[in-house]
Write a protein that holds these residues in place. Structure first.
Motif, PDB file in Angstrom:
ATOM      1  N   GLU A   1       0.837  -1.203   0.000  1.00  0.00           N
ATOM      2  CA  GLU A   1       0.000   0.000   0.000  1.00  0.00           C
ATOM      3  C   GLU A   1       0.877   1.259   0.000  1.00  0.00           C
ATOM      4  OE1 GLU A   1      -3.288   0.262  -0.110  1.00  0.00           O
ATOM      5  OE2 GLU A   1      -3.859  -1.844   0.062  1.00  0.00           O
ATOM      6  N   TRP A   2       1.948   1.256   0.790  1.00  0.00           N
ATOM      7  CA  TRP A   2       2.849   2.403   0.863  1.00  0.00           C
ATOM      8  C   TRP A   2       3.577   2.614  -0.471  1.00  0.00           C
ATOM      9  CZ3 TRP A   2       2.859   6.362   3.851  1.00  0.00           C
ATOM     10  CH2 TRP A   2       3.988   7.192   3.964  1.00  0.00           C
ATOM     11  N   ARG A   3       3.910   1.503  -1.127  1.00  0.00           N
ATOM     12  CA  ARG A   3       4.584   1.588  -2.429  1.00  0.00           C
ATOM     13  C   ARG A   3       3.656   2.262  -3.447  1.00  0.00           C
ATOM     14  NH1 ARG A   3       5.372  -3.595  -3.017  1.00  0.00           N
ATOM     15  NH2 ARG A   3       7.180  -3.621  -1.645  1.00  0.00           N
ATOM     16  N   LEU A   4       2.390   1.886  -3.429  1.00  0.00           N
ATOM     17  CA  LEU A   4       1.419   2.547  -4.312  1.00  0.00           C
ATOM     18  C   LEU A   4       1.352   4.041  -4.023  1.00  0.00           C
ATOM     19  CD1 LEU A   4      -1.883   0.446  -4.617  1.00  0.00           C
ATOM     20  CD2 LEU A   4      -0.236   0.959  -6.406  1.00  0.00           C
ATOM     21  N   ARG A   5       1.319   4.362  -2.761  1.00  0.00           N
ATOM     22  CA  ARG A   5       1.217   5.761  -2.341  1.00  0.00           C
ATOM     23  C   ARG A   5       2.313   6.623  -2.957  1.00  0.00           C
ATOM     24  NH1 ARG A   5       0.864  10.328  -1.438  1.00  0.00           N
ATOM     25  NH2 ARG A   5       0.443  11.476   0.496  1.00  0.00           N
ATOM     26  N   HIS A   6       3.524   6.060  -3.071  1.00  0.00           N
ATOM     27  CA  HIS A   6       4.654   6.838  -3.569  1.00  0.00           C
ATOM     28  C   HIS A   6       4.859   6.731  -5.076  1.00  0.00           C
ATOM     29  CE1 HIS A   6       6.479   8.410   0.133  1.00  0.00           C
ATOM     30  NE2 HIS A   6       5.919   7.355   0.705  1.00  0.00           N
ATOM     31  N   LYS A   7       4.352   5.650  -5.689  1.00  0.00           N
ATOM     32  CA  LYS A   7       4.590   5.432  -7.120  1.00  0.00           C
ATOM     33  C   LYS A   7       3.552   6.114  -8.017  1.00  0.00           C
ATOM     34  CE  LYS A   7       8.100   2.353  -7.483  1.00  0.00           C
ATOM     35  NZ  LYS A   7       9.223   2.434  -8.461  1.00  0.00           N
ATOM     36  N   VAL A   8       2.305   6.160  -7.560  1.00  0.00           N
ATOM     37  CA  VAL A   8       1.221   6.649  -8.415  1.00  0.00           C
ATOM     38  C   VAL A   8       1.286   8.177  -8.547  1.00  0.00           C
ATOM     39  CG1 VAL A   8      -1.282   6.822  -8.677  1.00  0.00           C
ATOM     40  CG2 VAL A   8      -0.261   4.701  -7.829  1.00  0.00           C
TER      41      VAL A   8
END
Length: 339
Positions: free
Chosen positions: A68-75
């Motif tokens: 979830e945190w990875r999505l937060r920073h990638k999108v």
């Protein structure tokens, strides 16, 4: 120059059953369009390599939070995020979020008491998360009109919902006729809402009435339900055959070996076995519920909460309906009382 939009495919916890089948179907069609993907590590053996940046998510709290945190920073703004696992992202995202909702249980306030404690806690949390963060979603995609109605009933009438069903491509039937080994088949895993308990209770009632039709099941081995099936089979001398979890080809072969599909599940977002059996011209005896009539026309229906209703539908299909109860006058009632 405008930055091209990227497609983020987020599918943790999709690794078995109909969800995995749909994931495989979608991935085969869309892998060239996906730029970033997060997939359940338990589905690793079932998925082909793709061109996208790929991350495997383990079934642990830390791994799910990291995803979830990875999505937060990638999108980035303008990106499209498809949440294939049916949940809203935990953190707000800058892109356009679409949630593919497949689990009716998340859209209900029904009791979860039949589920193990760990599962109850998870489902309760997911229901809360869906209600709390629904405004972050651009649109929800579901597979049937009744599912869309349930989404709006749970999240509000103005919730953006699109009905867009899809399934795997049809698998060819056997070229030569296959011997029918089983009178009925039920393709389903062991979750409580699949309603095996009532189905098996109906088979016990039929045995008590002198009928023992054959029934093939696909309950995973080494589950509490599989042991119960074997115990009741011995006690009542039932013609039950639990074949365990099968591959898609194995399921297709099982349909060809069966004379009819029986489907007592109490809740489904789509009900893939209904579609699969219908495409193979199998008669369908199913619960009288909206999700069934969204996609097929059963030959007989029943109340899935009643073993008597299930047993009667089976008898009707076999041409062995039980006689209706004779209605007497008050004089006969009085004689009964005075005996």
């Amino acid at each position: 120059m405008k930055t091209p939009r990227k497609l983020f495919f987020h599918a943790p916890n999709v690794h078995v059953g109909g969800g995995l089948n749909l994931l495989q179907a979608f991935y085969d069609a869309a892998q060239s369009s996906i730029d970033f993907e997060q997939l359940d590590v338990r589905a690793k053996a079932c998925l082909k390599p793709g061109r996208a940046e790929r991350h495997w998510v383990r079934p642990t709290l830390f791994s799910r939070l990291a995803a979830e945190w990875r999505l937060r920073h990638k999108v980035k703004p303008g990106d499209i995020v498809l949440c294939f696992h049916g949940l809203v992202p935990l953190f707000p995202l800058k892109g356009q979020v679409t949630v593919f909702l497949q689990n009716r249980i998340l859209l209900s306030s029904d009791s979860l008491q039949s589920y193990p404690l760990k599962t109850r806690v998870r489902l309760w949390g997911e229901r809360l998360m869906l209600r709390s963060f629904a405004r972050r979603v651009e649109k929800f995609v579901v597979q049937t009109p009744s599912m869309a109605e349930q989404v709006r009933g749970f999240l509000g009438d103005k919730t953006p919902v699109v009905v867009c069903p899809f399934v795997l491509a049809d698998v060819d039937q056997a070229e030569t006729p296959v011997e029918k080994i089983y009178d009925f088949v039920y393709v389903a895993s062991a979750e409580p809402h699949k309603n095996h308990q009532k189905l098996i209770a109906a088979w016990c009632l039929l045995a008590e009435q002198g009928l023992r039709p054959s029934l093939a099941l696909t309950v995973p081995f080494d589950t509490a339900l599989s042991f119960q099936i074997e115990e009741l089979k011995r006690t009542w001398k039932l013609n039950l055959f639990n074949l365990g979890q099968l591959s898609p080809d194995g399921v297709c072969a099982l349909y060809d070996q069966s004379s009819a599909l029986i489907y007592p599940s109490t809740t489904e977002s789509l009900g893939l076995p209904l579609i699969e059996a219908n495409s193979r011209q199998l008669p369908i005896i199913a619960a009288e519920l909206d999700y069934v009539r969204d996609i097929v026309e059963p030959v007989h229906t029943f109340d899935p909460t009643s073993r008597t209703s299930i047993a009667r539908a089976v008898r009707r299909h076999l041409g062995s309906s039980e006689p209706t109860q004779a209605i007497h006058g008050p004089d006969v009632f009085l004689r009964e009382i005075m005996q």
